[in-house]
Write an enzyme that holds these catalytic residues in place. Sequence first.
Site, PDB file in Angstrom:
ATOM      1  N   ASP A  47       0.805  -1.218   0.000  1.00  0.00           N
ATOM      2  CA  ASP A  47       0.000   0.000   0.000  1.00  0.00           C
ATOM      3  C   ASP A  47       0.841   1.272   0.000  1.00  0.00           C
ATOM      4  OD1 ASP A  47      -2.128  -1.737   0.130  1.00  0.00           O
ATOM      5  OD2 ASP A  47      -2.332  -1.588   2.294  1.00  0.00           O
ATOM      6  N   ASP A  82      -5.436   0.238  11.561  1.00  0.00           N
ATOM      7  CA  ASP A  82      -6.126  -0.959  11.071  1.00  0.00           C
ATOM      8  C   ASP A  82      -5.442  -2.135  11.760  1.00  0.00           C
ATOM      9  OD1 ASP A  82      -7.187  -3.148   9.828  1.00  0.00           O
ATOM     10  OD2 ASP A  82      -6.434  -2.665   7.826  1.00  0.00           O
ATOM     11  N   GLU A 131      -9.763   0.255  13.099  1.00  0.00           N
ATOM     12  CA  GLU A 131     -10.440  -0.691  12.211  1.00  0.00           C
ATOM     13  C   GLU A 131     -10.187  -2.130  12.655  1.00  0.00           C
ATOM     14  OE1 GLU A 131      -9.740  -2.228   7.648  1.00  0.00           O
ATOM     15  OE2 GLU A 131      -9.441  -0.089   8.078  1.00  0.00           O
ATOM     16  N   ASP A 156     -14.642  -4.319   9.261  1.00  0.00           N
ATOM     17  CA  ASP A 156     -14.183  -4.878   7.991  1.00  0.00           C
ATOM     18  C   ASP A 156     -14.499  -6.372   7.958  1.00  0.00           C
ATOM     19  OD1 ASP A 156     -12.928  -5.607   5.651  1.00  0.00           O
ATOM     20  OD2 ASP A 156     -10.900  -5.226   6.340  1.00  0.00           O
ATOM     21  N   LYS A 181     -15.685  -2.244   0.783  1.00  0.00           N
ATOM     22  CA  LYS A 181     -14.884  -2.812  -0.296  1.00  0.00           C
ATOM     23  C   LYS A 181     -15.867  -3.377  -1.316  1.00  0.00           C
ATOM     24  CE  LYS A 181     -11.005  -4.042   2.733  1.00  0.00           C
ATOM     25  NZ  LYS A 181     -10.281  -5.161   3.391  1.00  0.00           N
ATOM     26  N   SER A 208     -12.685   1.831   0.615  1.00  0.00           N
ATOM     27  CA  SER A 208     -11.330   1.287   0.727  1.00  0.00           C
ATOM     28  C   SER A 208     -10.864   0.581  -0.538  1.00  0.00           C
ATOM     29  CB  SER A 208     -11.270   0.291   1.895  1.00  0.00           C
ATOM     30  OG  SER A 208     -10.010  -0.345   1.971  1.00  0.00           O
ATOM     31  N   HIS A 209      -9.567   0.692  -0.782  1.00  0.00           N
ATOM     32  CA  HIS A 209      -8.913  -0.102  -1.821  1.00  0.00           C
ATOM     33  C   HIS A 209      -8.668  -1.505  -1.287  1.00  0.00           C
ATOM     34  CE1 HIS A 209      -4.558   0.789  -0.215  1.00  0.00           C
ATOM     35  NE2 HIS A 209      -5.410   0.518   0.749  1.00  0.00           N
ATOM     36  N   ARG A 210      -8.016  -2.334  -2.091  1.00  0.00           N
ATOM     37  CA  ARG A 210      -7.627  -3.666  -1.661  1.00  0.00           C
ATOM     38  C   ARG A 210      -6.125  -3.845  -1.880  1.00  0.00           C
ATOM     39  NH1 ARG A 210     -11.644  -7.339  -0.760  1.00  0.00           N
ATOM     40  NH2 ARG A 210      -9.968  -8.193   0.485  1.00  0.00           N
TER      41      ARG A 210
END
Length: 251
Positions: A47, A82, A131, A156, A181, A208-210
């Site tokens: 990331d 997170d 998170e 999540d 997501k 959110s991205h992955r």
Amino acid sequence: MHSEIMILPIGASSFQEAMQMCSETYHHLKVIIQEKYASVACNVGDDGGFALNISSITECLDLTKEAIDRAGYNSRIKMAIDVGATDFCIGKKYDLDFKISTKSGQNFKTGEDMLELYTKLCTEYPIVSIEQPFDKDDWEHTKLFSALGLCQVVGDDLLVSNPKRIERAINEYTYNALLLKVNQVGTVTEAIEVVKQAQDAHWGVIVSHRSEETEDSFIADLVVGLGTGQLKAGAPCRAEQLAKYNQVRYS
């Protein structure tokens, strides 16, 4: 612990200013890492964030806080974690040393221990969002933590953008924010529906991205179109991340 530390430029008056604040803090962090651990420690993960071999979550938080201070944004940038607790939950206990083969199994924490840890961290650091603080099936401790009102508690793994699980979490006051997501729920239409579901409950929503992202910037349009106000797209480093931020700027 497997943790991802993020910064939130809550004091910015525009998206452009927010990007400037975060980018400057990111580069100050790089300098601090070079000073403390040498240049070899500045490798980045999927990331774009710095992937350090550090001993504790507090060491990482201290580095981030120092970077914020050096950048001059002490009161204007807050922090988020997170935790990804599902990754290190074994049975009903949490193995904080699960990535260290020689120590794994020696530092188990109960759900109550983790509650105490998060409370301590929120007291000692400017943390406003956490998170997935507990396992994907640990409804009990997640509810207890949310009830403390210490920060935004983001779902999540426990919610997986699933409307039935979100409904239960709303009814049981398990979370107060959703990590969205799109590929978890399946389609864009379904994603929009769960965002409305969360917003109707006065939850926050983070688009959110992955991991292993591409330069596709659709989630930037989604976060603007849905007006969620929170985007998780990684550090301002690689093209996969910058594509999203550039798209938000012009959306």
